[in-house]
Design a protein around this motif. Sequence first.
Motif, short mmCIF file in Angstrom:
data_model
loop_
_atom_site.label_atom_id
_atom_site.label_comp_id
_atom_site.label_asym_id
_atom_site.label_seq_id
_atom_site.Cartn_x
_atom_site.Cartn_y
_atom_site.Cartn_z
N GLY A 1 3.60 17.74 3.37
CA GLY A 1 4.97 18.19 3.21
C GLY A 1 5.79 17.35 2.23
O GLY A 1 6.99 17.13 2.44
N ASN A 2 5.16 16.86 1.16
CA ASN A 2 5.86 16.04 0.15
C ASN A 2 6.48 14.79 0.74
O ASN A 2 7.51 14.31 0.25
CB ASN A 2 6.93 16.87 -0.58
N ARG A 3 5.89 14.27 1.79
CA ARG A 3 6.34 12.99 2.34
C ARG A 3 5.41 11.89 1.84
O ARG A 3 4.22 12.10 1.65
CB ARG A 3 6.36 13.04 3.87
N TYR A 4 6.00 10.73 1.65
CA TYR A 4 5.24 9.63 1.03
C TYR A 4 5.74 8.32 1.62
O TYR A 4 6.95 8.08 1.67
CB TYR A 4 5.47 9.66 -0.48
N GLN A 5 4.81 7.50 2.09
CA GLN A 5 5.16 6.21 2.68
C GLN A 5 4.72 5.08 1.77
O GLN A 5 3.61 5.10 1.24
CB GLN A 5 4.50 6.04 4.06
N VAL A 6 5.60 4.11 1.59
CA VAL A 6 5.28 2.91 0.81
C VAL A 6 5.35 1.72 1.75
O VAL A 6 6.41 1.43 2.34
CB VAL A 6 6.27 2.71 -0.36
N VAL A 7 4.22 1.05 1.97
CA VAL A 7 4.14 -0.05 2.92
C VAL A 7 4.64 -1.33 2.27
O VAL A 7 4.12 -1.77 1.24
CB VAL A 7 2.69 -0.23 3.43
N ILE A 8 5.65 -1.94 2.88
CA ILE A 8 6.26 -3.17 2.35
C ILE A 8 5.98 -4.36 3.24
O ILE A 8 5.71 -5.47 2.80
CB ILE A 8 7.78 -3.00 2.19
N GLY A 9 6.02 -4.17 4.55
CA GLY A 9 5.88 -5.29 5.48
C GLY A 9 7.24 -5.75 5.97
O GLY A 9 8.19 -4.99 6.05
N GLY A 10 7.34 -7.03 6.28
CA GLY A 10 8.53 -7.55 6.90
C GLY A 10 9.78 -7.48 6.05
O GLY A 10 10.90 -7.52 6.56
N ALA A 11 9.63 -7.35 4.72
CA ALA A 11 10.79 -7.30 3.83
C ALA A 11 11.30 -5.88 3.60
O ALA A 11 12.10 -5.65 2.70
CB ALA A 11 10.44 -7.94 2.48
N VAL A 12 10.87 -4.95 4.43
CA VAL A 12 11.17 -3.54 4.16
C VAL A 12 12.67 -3.26 4.15
O VAL A 12 13.16 -2.49 3.33
CB VAL A 12 10.44 -2.63 5.18
N GLU A 13 13.41 -3.88 5.06
CA GLU A 13 14.85 -3.60 5.11
C GLU A 13 15.55 -4.09 3.84
O GLU A 13 16.43 -3.42 3.30
CB GLU A 13 15.48 -4.24 6.34
N THR A 14 15.15 -5.25 3.35
CA THR A 14 15.73 -5.78 2.12
C THR A 14 15.42 -4.86 0.93
O THR A 14 16.30 -4.56 0.12
CB THR A 14 15.20 -7.19 1.84
N VAL A 15 14.17 -4.43 0.83
CA VAL A 15 13.78 -3.53 -0.26
C VAL A 15 14.53 -2.21 -0.14
O VAL A 15 15.00 -1.64 -1.13
CB VAL A 15 12.26 -3.30 -0.26
N TYR A 16 14.66 -1.72 1.10
CA TYR A 16 15.41 -0.47 1.32
C TYR A 16 16.85 -0.61 0.84
O TYR A 16 17.38 0.27 0.13
CB TYR A 16 15.38 -0.11 2.81
N ASN A 17 17.48 -1.71 1.20
CA ASN A 17 18.87 -1.93 0.79
C ASN A 17 18.99 -2.04 -0.73
O ASN A 17 19.95 -1.54 -1.33
CB ASN A 17 19.43 -3.19 1.45
N ASP A 18 18.01 -2.70 -1.36
CA ASP A 18 18.02 -2.81 -2.82
C ASP A 18 17.87 -1.43 -3.47
O ASP A 18 18.51 -1.14 -4.49
CB ASP A 18 16.90 -3.73 -3.29
N ILE A 19 17.02 -0.60 -2.89
CA ILE A 19 16.84 0.75 -3.44
C ILE A 19 18.13 1.56 -3.30
O ILE A 19 18.58 2.22 -4.24
CB ILE A 19 15.67 1.46 -2.73
N MET A 20 18.74 1.49 -2.11
CA MET A 20 19.96 2.27 -1.88
C MET A 20 21.11 1.77 -2.74
O MET A 20 22.08 2.50 -2.97
CB MET A 20 20.34 2.22 -0.40
N ALA A 21 21.02 0.50 -3.22
CA ALA A 21 22.07 -0.05 -4.07
C ALA A 21 21.91 0.35 -5.53
O ALA A 21 22.81 0.12 -6.34
CB ALA A 21 22.09 -1.58 -3.96
N LEU A 22 20.77 0.95 -5.89
CA LEU A 22 20.57 1.38 -7.26
C LEU A 22 21.56 2.48 -7.63
O LEU A 22 21.78 3.40 -6.83
CB LEU A 22 19.14 1.89 -7.46
N PRO A 23 22.17 2.43 -8.80
CA PRO A 23 23.14 3.47 -9.19
C PRO A 23 22.57 4.88 -9.08
O PRO A 23 23.28 5.81 -8.66
CB PRO A 23 23.46 3.10 -10.65
N GLY B 1 0.84 -1.19 0.00
CA GLY B 1 0.00 0.00 0.00
C GLY B 1 0.87 1.24 0.00
O GLY B 1 2.09 1.16 0.19
N ALA B 2 0.28 2.39 -0.24
CA ALA B 2 1.00 3.66 -0.25
C ALA B 2 0.19 4.68 0.52
O ALA B 2 -1.04 4.70 0.44
CB ALA B 2 1.26 4.13 -1.67
N VAL B 3 0.89 5.56 1.27
CA VAL B 3 0.22 6.53 2.13
C VAL B 3 0.79 7.92 1.86
O VAL B 3 1.87 8.25 2.34
CB VAL B 3 0.40 6.19 3.63
#
Length: 680
Positions: free
Chosen positions: A58-80, A52-54
């Motif tokens: 103030g231009n803030r945006y939350q994307v709900v991932i669940g238990g895999a959030v840290e893995t998805v976060y790391n994958d995003i930060m690894a993007l060039p 889901g997305a919330v």
Amino acid sequence: MASKPAADIITSIGGAENVVGLTHCATRLRFTLKDASGIDQAAVEAVPLVLGAVPQTGNRYQVVIGGAVETVYNDIMALPAMKKHAGDHGTGDTAADVKAAERAKGPRGKFAWLDTFFEILSDSFRPILGALLGASLFITFMALMATLGVIPSWNAPGVTLDPSWAFVNLMWQGVFVFLPLMVAYNASKRLGADPWVGFGIMAVVMLPGFNALGLTDGAETVFGGKAAVVQIFGLPLTVTDYSSQVFPPLIMAVVLGLLTKYLKKIIPSSVQLIFVPFLSMLIMIPLTAFLIGPMGVYGGAALGNFLKSINDFSPFIFAVVIPLAYPFMVPLGLHWPLNAIMLLNIQSLGYDFIQGPMGAWNFACFGATAGVLFLSIREKDRQMKQTATGALAAGLLGGISEPSLYGIHLRFKRIYPRMLVGCLVGGVILGLGGGVKTSAFVFTSLLTIPAFDNIPLYAGAVGASFITAMVLVILSGYKTPEQKAEFAAAQAAGTIASEETPPVSDIAAPMVAGASSTGTATATAVATVLATVGSPIAGIVVPLADIPDPVFSKGIVGLGVGVDPTEDTVYAPAAGKVLVAQATGHAFGLRLDSGVEMLIHVGIDTVNLAGKGFTVKVAAGDRVEAGTPLVTFDRKVIEDAGYSLVTPVLVTNPKKFGSVDQAASGQVEVGSPLITVTAK
């Protein structure tokens, strides 16, 4: 996990260039964006793994991932493309991201100091939730073994376990015994102080040597043997067990943060690295040991005893109020103080009485999600099925409610009343049974049911909460009539709108007014025009982007135009079949003989009129011809209620065609060419 979902998430929110900052909590990615106004939320939620997305202020945006959030976060930060944000993690930006839109609905939005207080609490606990969850499952396992008679009561005074089981019992103690150090680190970091200095200060009062001071000659036992007072340089020092305490490190961190800011103002920057930590420890270690520590221990105990007195006076009232309050406390972040008191209760009383009623809320929440999952399977709603499945798994196995709450329940407000009934049923059962206790801090999930002293009572209560909420959601549905109409019209094309609708950038430019399938347009257009849709109502054409509702103006539901009506009757634009005819008269879905699927939505938010001012002329399944009346409406009723009369006329299956174009501007009459649809 592959990085494609990570790349798709970044693309769906406008690309890496639109990202100012990114952090994450236990279940959500928290974006700060340059511009969040143009995000297609349906596109975000269509990305695999997104629950889901919330959108927030103030231009803030939350994307709900669940238990895999840290893995998805790391994958995003690894993007060039995200390399420039690689240093953002852990810089303290989390505080800005945590201020959710829900803040404005409660006291946090009215008092800045209160908002800061709850932010400090949440940021102090959020990073260690995973460790707490893991440790709680070890505790549950020990409780289950004791219940089955495999081992003696592992937490009873004077019980000695076999070395093998004693080792298993140690697996959870590292987290809870040293919890003050973890909280001190997180809170100090949040408040701008050196987190390792905060850790070191709190570590002093947890040293074996510190506790040994209370055993020296001349030490006086106080508080029923729970503490001792010894003279240090003529000053009374209270020595007590700080294991599992949370209030002392929180208070210490607040004072340390203020002291650090002051010291950095008066100490030259060239020597701050040496003297700020030294002076901070010189001042804060005695202050924590002599004043802050005892104040936190016994102040927190006073809060716990106050709640205990309410529970002792009427377990029934307590068991009913807690689960009914939690659904409103969690979105506002007001549940963090109760979490701290639960931990304190276990340390000071040896048990906690809040987690049982809290379980009634959690399972009502999960039951509502199960109801949504059932309906999404029946309705063949793939996106909601994915969201509900992930949220239900996170809840039942981990006791985490955020994916359900933010991914589903706060988006579909019909769920909340049904969920509250489930909370009430579970609370009443617990109250009538005299309540339950647990000797450990656990996340209320299926796996932690054995951690409670009265397993049949607790299991029956949370089971009733779950089933009640689930059945009520299934029976009544979770979508409003307007949401049902939009979904049905989009699904009639064989898919939901979020899967089928192209982004706004794919919308073709308006064609010349008056184009038709008989050849009045340009030579190129004549060769490709499949159908021309006439206007279902007389009025003034409104371009898609100017329709005063983002669901329509962004092309989420379909492509087409709006009409600001000058008359009061809506007609079928061409021959076809009525797929949806809302009893409220505000929305109609049609399948024209040309294969074009249409949604005609009379006014904006007019579903709230509940049919007042509308007279419906057709029903679902009816055959209509061009000019068949669909509905008449009373303009004055709509205008007096404050709703816009602009009527979106949309093609909901645009991907089956080459383009969907505006074919007129200005004034149109009933049947005048309004939209042209070209073949692929």
